[in-house]
Design a protein around this motif. Structure first.
Motif: not given
Length: 83
Positions: A22, A25-26, A49-50, A59-61, A64-65
């Motif tokens: 995570i 990805a962020y 989450v992705l 990518r991060i949703s 969540l981003g």
């Protein structure tokens, strides 16, 4: 009520178990699907989450981003204020 608490704890455990993926990805703007992370990416997709970005990139949703942006913006503000 116990069931909802258990559900939340299970979700948080998924986030914790995949914290490095995570974070990557962020910080990197996404992660690529590879043999060693395929199961983890699928699990994070199931938990929203992705999200898919390109054919084998994720990518991060957005939700969540935004949350992570807000958290880390606050930390930066506190750090600047402490100096």
């Amino acid at each position: 009520m116990s069931q909802s608490i258990d559900t939340i704890v299970a979700y948080l455990e998924v986030l914790h178990a995949n914290r490095h993926l995570i974070a990557a990805a962020y910080c990197q703007g996404g992660v690529a699907l590879e043999d060693e992370n395929q199961r983890r990416i699928r699990q994070l997709m199931q938990h929203r989450v992705l999200v898919p970005y390109f054919q084998e990139d994720f990518r991060i949703s957005p939700t969540l981003g935004r949350h992570l942006d807000e958290v880390f913006q606050r930390q930066r503000s506190y750090a600047v204020g402490a100096n």
